[in-house]
Design an enzyme around this catalytic site. Structure first.
Site, PDB file in Angstrom:
ATOM      1  N   HIS A  66       0.823  -1.212   0.000  1.00  0.00           N
ATOM      2  CA  HIS A  66       0.000   0.000   0.000  1.00  0.00           C
ATOM      3  C   HIS A  66       0.859   1.265   0.000  1.00  0.00           C
ATOM      4  O   HIS A  66       0.422   2.326  -0.429  1.00  0.00           O
ATOM      5  CB  HIS A  66      -0.906   0.029   1.235  1.00  0.00           C
ATOM      6  CG  HIS A  66      -1.719  -1.212   1.404  1.00  0.00           C
ATOM      7  ND1 HIS A  66      -2.710  -1.563   0.523  1.00  0.00           N
ATOM      8  CD2 HIS A  66      -1.674  -2.192   2.322  1.00  0.00           C
ATOM      9  CE1 HIS A  66      -3.249  -2.716   0.901  1.00  0.00           C
ATOM     10  NE2 HIS A  66      -2.631  -3.121   1.993  1.00  0.00           N
ATOM     11  N   HIS A  93       2.212   8.899   1.127  1.00  0.00           N
ATOM     12  CA  HIS A  93       1.064   8.792   0.224  1.00  0.00           C
ATOM     13  C   HIS A  93       1.361   9.722  -0.946  1.00  0.00           C
ATOM     14  O   HIS A  93       1.881  10.819  -0.744  1.00  0.00           O
ATOM     15  CB  HIS A  93      -0.221   9.235   0.930  1.00  0.00           C
ATOM     16  CG  HIS A  93      -0.537   8.419   2.158  1.00  0.00           C
ATOM     17  ND1 HIS A  93      -1.360   7.317   2.128  1.00  0.00           N
ATOM     18  CD2 HIS A  93      -0.118   8.546   3.443  1.00  0.00           C
ATOM     19  CE1 HIS A  93      -1.450   6.800   3.349  1.00  0.00           C
ATOM     20  NE2 HIS A  93      -0.709   7.525   4.168  1.00  0.00           N
ATOM     21  N   GLU A 104      -3.174  13.317   1.348  1.00  0.00           N
ATOM     22  CA  GLU A 104      -4.449  12.837   1.902  1.00  0.00           C
ATOM     23  C   GLU A 104      -5.237  14.022   2.459  1.00  0.00           C
ATOM     24  O   GLU A 104      -6.396  14.232   2.112  1.00  0.00           O
ATOM     25  CB  GLU A 104      -4.181  11.804   2.999  1.00  0.00           C
ATOM     26  CG  GLU A 104      -3.493  10.569   2.458  1.00  0.00           C
ATOM     27  CD  GLU A 104      -3.892   9.317   3.185  1.00  0.00           C
ATOM     28  OE1 GLU A 104      -3.535   9.199   4.371  1.00  0.00           O
ATOM     29  OE2 GLU A 104      -4.570   8.456   2.576  1.00  0.00           O
ATOM     30  N   HIS A 117       3.718  10.610   6.641  1.00  0.00           N
ATOM     31  CA  HIS A 117       3.116  10.307   7.948  1.00  0.00           C
ATOM     32  C   HIS A 117       4.150   9.649   8.845  1.00  0.00           C
ATOM     33  O   HIS A 117       4.721   8.618   8.474  1.00  0.00           O
ATOM     34  CB  HIS A 117       1.920   9.358   7.780  1.00  0.00           C
ATOM     35  CG  HIS A 117       0.742  10.021   7.155  1.00  0.00           C
ATOM     36  ND1 HIS A 117      -0.263   9.325   6.520  1.00  0.00           N
ATOM     37  CD2 HIS A 117       0.400  11.338   7.081  1.00  0.00           C
ATOM     38  CE1 HIS A 117      -1.177  10.188   6.080  1.00  0.00           C
ATOM     39  NE2 HIS A 117      -0.782  11.421   6.395  1.00  0.00           N
ATOM     40  N   THR A 198      -5.959   6.287   8.108  1.00  0.00           N
ATOM     41  CA  THR A 198      -6.527   6.601   6.785  1.00  0.00           C
ATOM     42  C   THR A 198      -6.629   5.357   5.902  1.00  0.00           C
ATOM     43  O   THR A 198      -6.990   5.468   4.733  1.00  0.00           O
ATOM     44  CB  THR A 198      -5.696   7.674   6.054  1.00  0.00           C
ATOM     45  OG1 THR A 198      -4.389   7.139   5.788  1.00  0.00           O
ATOM     46  CG2 THR A 198      -5.583   8.946   6.871  1.00  0.00           C
TER      47      THR A 198
HETATM   48  S1  BO1 Z   1      -2.040   6.418   8.585  1.00  0.00           S
HETATM   49  O1  BO1 Z   1      -0.911   7.160   9.066  1.00  0.00           O
HETATM   50  O2  BO1 Z   1      -3.330   6.887   9.077  1.00  0.00           O
HETATM   51  N1  BO1 Z   1      -2.064   6.449   6.988  1.00  0.00           N
HETATM   52  C1  BO1 Z   1      -1.856   4.796   9.129  1.00  0.00           C
HETATM   53  C2  BO1 Z   1      -2.615   3.789   8.586  1.00  0.00           C
HETATM   54  C3  BO1 Z   1      -2.452   2.494   9.079  1.00  0.00           C
HETATM   55  C4  BO1 Z   1      -1.520   2.248  10.089  1.00  0.00           C
HETATM   56  C5  BO1 Z   1      -0.778   3.283  10.588  1.00  0.00           C
HETATM   57  C6  BO1 Z   1      -0.943   4.549  10.117  1.00  0.00           C
HETATM   58  N2  BO1 Z   1      -1.240   1.082  10.667  1.00  0.00           N
HETATM   59  C7  BO1 Z   1      -1.788  -0.179  10.543  1.00  0.00           C
HETATM   60  C8  BO1 Z   1      -0.648  -1.091  10.243  1.00  0.00           C
HETATM   61  C9  BO1 Z   1      -1.173  -2.482  10.203  1.00  0.00           C
HETATM   62  C10 BO1 Z   1      -1.886  -2.796  11.485  1.00  0.00           C
HETATM   63  C11 BO1 Z   1      -2.955  -1.766  11.766  1.00  0.00           C
HETATM   64  C12 BO1 Z   1      -3.668  -2.026  13.059  1.00  0.00           C
HETATM   65  O3  BO1 Z   1      -2.372  -0.502  11.774  1.00  0.00           O
HETATM   66  O4  BO1 Z   1      -0.061  -0.751   9.000  1.00  0.00           O
HETATM   67  O5  BO1 Z   1      -0.110  -3.382  10.011  1.00  0.00           O
HETATM   68  O6  BO1 Z   1      -2.511  -4.041  11.394  1.00  0.00           O
HETATM   69  O7  BO1 Z   1      -2.812  -2.280  14.092  1.00  0.00           O
HETATM   70 ZN    ZN Z   2      -0.532   7.366   6.134  1.00  0.00          ZN
END
Ligand code: BO1
Ligand code: ZN
Length: 262
Positions: A66, A93, A104, A117, A198
């Site tokens: 991703h 992103h 974003e 981020h 996000t």
């Molecule tokens: S973000 O900064 O909002 N784009 C963002 C999005 C997802 C995650 C962190 C920051 N983390 C995810 C991990 C996954 C995990 C999940 C729940 O959090 O990438 O591996 O499973 O713990």
């Molecule tokens: Zn992010």
């Protein structure tokens, strides 16, 4: 976890079918409207503590399907927030063109070329990112807008390795560096609001700090981001470029969006 993408039948319009939090009312990202944000004199400058990790061990750079994600040591943390938060990873992103298309968050509807981020977890209360991720006070993410301009030696510490992590699940070790060099000069001018991851599972667990000042990378550097990575693994026959890996903005609803500056 179930598979999700940014477009097609598993795209963001359908995330909430498998990840119910994605349909919530406190989701991220948002459009930050300067006529609606409220100045909050109590917001302290963000303190970056032990962000110079150049003396630490190698960092893992991973294509997670991703985004491209750099692991960070938990010694690295931020102050000036309601709790102490330790770093876990940073990622980006971006869009599919050289245009301001890929961030974003947006400011008054204006999108930037990309967004950094830096993901932190509440280390006063939780042991690690996974434990904290679904807790209301679990996470704090620093968001930095990226626009095209000057070449950035700091971003190149990451970007020069993209050819080595072209496909999902590829990981390489990179030399540690001073993560402060990825951030804007003014750490005292930012927006603050309560939101979510996000991406699925979209937990509403993130205290967002979005810096007002963008940082710059060169057009050649943005082109590396837009052209070098794939979402799939090298065995799959139809390659899917990793582009436009941003979620569209969600309604602010009843949330307060604060600014540390007038
Ligand atoms: S973000 O900064 O909002 N784009 C963002 C999005 C997802 C995650 C962190 C920051 N983390 C995810 C991990 C996954 C995990 C999940 C729940 O959090 O990438 O591996 O499973 O713990
Ligand atoms: Zn992010």
């Amino acid at each position: 976890g179930r598979k999700w993408t940014y477009t097609g039948p598993d795209g963001e319009l359908y995330w909430d079918k498998n990840f119910p939090y994605c349909g919530g009312v406190h989701q991220s990202p948002i459009d930050i409207r300067s006529d609606v944000v409220q100045y909050d004199a109590s917001l302290q400058p963000v303190e970056l503590l032990y962000y110079d990790v150049s003396g630490a061990s190698m960092l893992s750079l991973k294509n997670n399907g991703h985004s491209v994600e750099l692991s960070l040591p938990s010694s690295m943390c931020i102050g000036g927030l309601p709790y102490r938060y330790s770093a876990a990873q940073l990622h980006l992103h971006w869009g599919s063109t050289m245009q301001p298309w890929g961030s974003e968050h947006t400011i008054n509807g204006k999108r930037f070329a990309a967004e950094l981020h830096i993901v932190h977890f509440n280390s006063d209360k939780y042991a690690d990112l996974t434990t904290a991720a679904d807790k209301a006070d679990g996470l704090a993410v620093l968001g930095v807008f990226i626009k095209v301009g000057q070449f950035s030696p700091a971003f190149n510490r990451i970007l020069k390795h993209l050819s080595s992590v072209k496909f999902r699940d590829q990981v390489i070790q990179v030399l540690p560096f001073d993560i402060r060099d990825l951030l804007p000069e003014k750490l005292n001018e930012y927006y603050r609001y309560d939101g979510s991851l996000t991406t699925p599972p979209c937990y509403p667990s993130v205290l967002w700090t979005i810096f007002r000042q963008p940082v710059e990378i060169s057009s050649e550097q943005l082109n590396m981001l837009v052209s070098k990575l794939y979402c799939n693994n090298f065995q799959e026959t139809v390659p899917v470029m990793m582009v436009d890996n941003f979620r569209h903005t969600k309604d602010v609803n009843r949330r307060r969006v604060s600014a540390s500056f007038r």
